[in-house]
Design an enzyme around this catalytic site. Structure first.
Site, PDB file in Angstrom:
ATOM      1  N   HIS A   1      23.699  17.368  32.225  1.00 51.14           N
ATOM      2  CA  HIS A   1      22.774  16.157  32.623  1.00 51.14           C
ATOM      3  C   HIS A   1      21.675  16.665  33.743  1.00 51.14           C
ATOM      4  O   HIS A   1      22.260  17.010  34.833  1.00 51.14           O
ATOM      5  CB  HIS A   1      23.576  15.222  32.914  1.00 51.14           C
ATOM      6  CG  HIS A   1      24.506  14.490  32.286  1.00 51.14           C
ATOM      7  ND1 HIS A   1      25.554  13.416  32.386  1.00 51.14           N
ATOM      8  CD2 HIS A   1      24.821  14.614  30.916  1.00 51.14           C
ATOM      9  CE1 HIS A   1      26.128  13.188  31.547  1.00 51.14           C
ATOM     10  NE2 HIS A   1      25.593  14.107  30.289  1.00 51.14           N
TER      11      HIS A   1
ATOM     12  N   HIS B   1      15.315  21.264  37.760  1.00 47.11           N
ATOM     13  CA  HIS B   1      15.151  21.626  36.614  1.00 47.11           C
ATOM     14  C   HIS B   1      13.659  21.897  35.923  1.00 47.11           C
ATOM     15  O   HIS B   1      12.671  21.331  36.452  1.00 47.11           O
ATOM     16  CB  HIS B   1      15.468  20.487  35.551  1.00 47.11           C
ATOM     17  CG  HIS B   1      15.568  20.767  33.968  1.00 47.11           C
ATOM     18  ND1 HIS B   1      16.479  21.709  33.460  1.00 47.11           N
ATOM     19  CD2 HIS B   1      14.838  20.454  32.977  1.00 47.11           C
ATOM     20  CE1 HIS B   1      16.262  21.957  32.141  1.00 47.11           C
ATOM     21  NE2 HIS B   1      15.140  21.084  31.929  1.00 47.11           N
TER      22      HIS B   1
ATOM     23  N   ASP C   1      20.976  24.608  31.251  1.00 47.17           N
ATOM     24  CA  ASP C   1      22.370  25.615  31.283  1.00 47.17           C
ATOM     25  C   ASP C   1      22.089  26.735  32.123  1.00 47.17           C
ATOM     26  O   ASP C   1      22.850  27.904  32.149  1.00 47.17           O
ATOM     27  CB  ASP C   1      22.150  26.311  29.770  1.00 47.17           C
ATOM     28  CG  ASP C   1      21.071  26.926  29.539  1.00 47.17           C
ATOM     29  OD1 ASP C   1      19.978  26.918  30.113  1.00 47.17           O
ATOM     30  OD2 ASP C   1      20.922  27.566  28.498  1.00 47.17           O
TER      31      ASP C   1
END
Length: 343
Positions: free
Chosen positions: A337, A262, A152
């Site tokens: 994703h 990420h 997010d």
């Protein structure tokens, strides 16, 4: 978990983030809460065949199973095969009740524990990885695993909060952590100059408060200082660990894994389901660094990383083809994703 400052661990409340983060000054060292004898941290030494190690993060309330888990990670001797001797002349501890607390055993802070492998018990079959760390059957030794956090735009902040809080997943704390970083940066414009930030101090503070911006090395270094711990980030592309706060003399370390776009937190899981996962490690625990490298190497071999400089990749969830860092970032932001593989 870390000993907290007012309002929670290092000024971060356990849930809700109702503003306690910003009450702690930048760089303030958080000490143990309260100071009651029952909460006093113990320092034990462990002497085994491979050398002497320091066991930290223990207290008289720690259960024997947790002590044995730490010893297993350091020595490679599974809990069921351990003999622990203490005192002079050394006498064996009774290990039959793994739920007993250390305060109820004949040991105290400062003791040297002599650890041997019980030859009368069946041995686990050891194997040595290319990084040189002994590994036994997965059922008998704790393993390092990643915990997925939401993609997010705030995965770094959620991951750091998770590990310093001992396994608390609370994405709602990201805005408060962003404000904390902005406060620290604004308080020292000489240190956090345009040359360091890539933008003016004021522009950076406005930028980092936004919920669509991503954290990186600058933010990790600030959080390392604030939380008074070493933050180790293992990169799955290069199989390298970047250690923030390495030379600051911190006694604790936490670990994140990074695939190019990420971050996820790492934790040590124990075979016994009653033993909670461990997210905070001693800065002397080099075994956990080896385990992190092995985890990253496995991800690299499966091509679970993102080369942010030049790559053609495919989203492993929806199979969409992507080119370059910008497309990957946009796709992650729009869809959530984050599992990409190079084509």
């Amino acid at each position: 978990m870390f000993g907290g400052a007012k309002g929670g661990h290092f000024g971060v409340p356990p849930a809700g983030c109702s503003g306690a983060v910003s009450q702690a000054a930048a760089g303030t060292k958080a000490g143990p809460a309260g100071g009651r004898p029952a909460d006093t941290m113990w320092r034990l030494r462990c002497k085994a065949k491979g050398g002497t190690h320091v066991l930290q993060g223990l207290s008289n309330r720690t259960r024997l199973r947790e002590l044995q888990g730490q010893i297993a990670a350091i020595t490679g001797i599974a809990p069921g095969s351990q003999r622990i001797l203490v005192g002079y002349p050394p006498e064996c501890l009774d290990l039959s009740d793994r739920d007993i607390t250390l305060g109820d055993l004949p040991i105290q802070s400062g003791d040297m524990l002599i650890v041997e492998e019980d030859q009368t018990r069946p041995k686990a079959s050891p194997a040595f990885s290319k990084h040189g760390a002994p590994s036994y059957v997965r059922e008998t030794l704790p393993v390092l695993t990643r915990t997925a956090v939401p993609a997010d735009n705030s995965c770094l902040f959620t991951s750091v909060y998770y590990v310093v809080e001992g396994g608390v997943l609370n994405p709602a704390c990201a805005p408060e952590m962003r404000r904390l970083i902005a406060q620290i940066v604004a308080s020292d414009p000489d240190l956090y100059s345009e040359a360091i930030l890539g933008k003016t101090n004021e522009e950076y503070c406005d930028w980092i408060r936004r919920d669509d911006t991503w954290g990186g090395a600058i933010e990790i270094s600030i959080l390392s200082k604030f939380y008074q711990c070493e933050i180790c980030v293992v990169d799955t592309q290069t199989v390298r660990i970047d250690r923030f706060g390495e030379d600051a003399g911190y006694t604790k370390r936490v670990l994140l894994i990074y695939d190019g776009i990420h971050y996820d937190p790492l934790q040590r899981n124990f075979p016994d389901p009653d033993t909670p996962p461990l997210t905070i490690f001693s800065s002397n625990d080099d075994i956990v660094l080896v385990q992190a490298l092995e985890l990253a190497d496995e991800a690299r071999r499966k091509r679970q990383f993102t080369d942010v400089n030049r790559f053609t990749l495919r989203c492993m969830l929806c199979q969409k083809g992507l080119t370059g860092q910008a497309e990957a970032r946009d796709h992650a932001r729009e869809t959530g994703h984050t599992n990409f593989g190079e084509v």
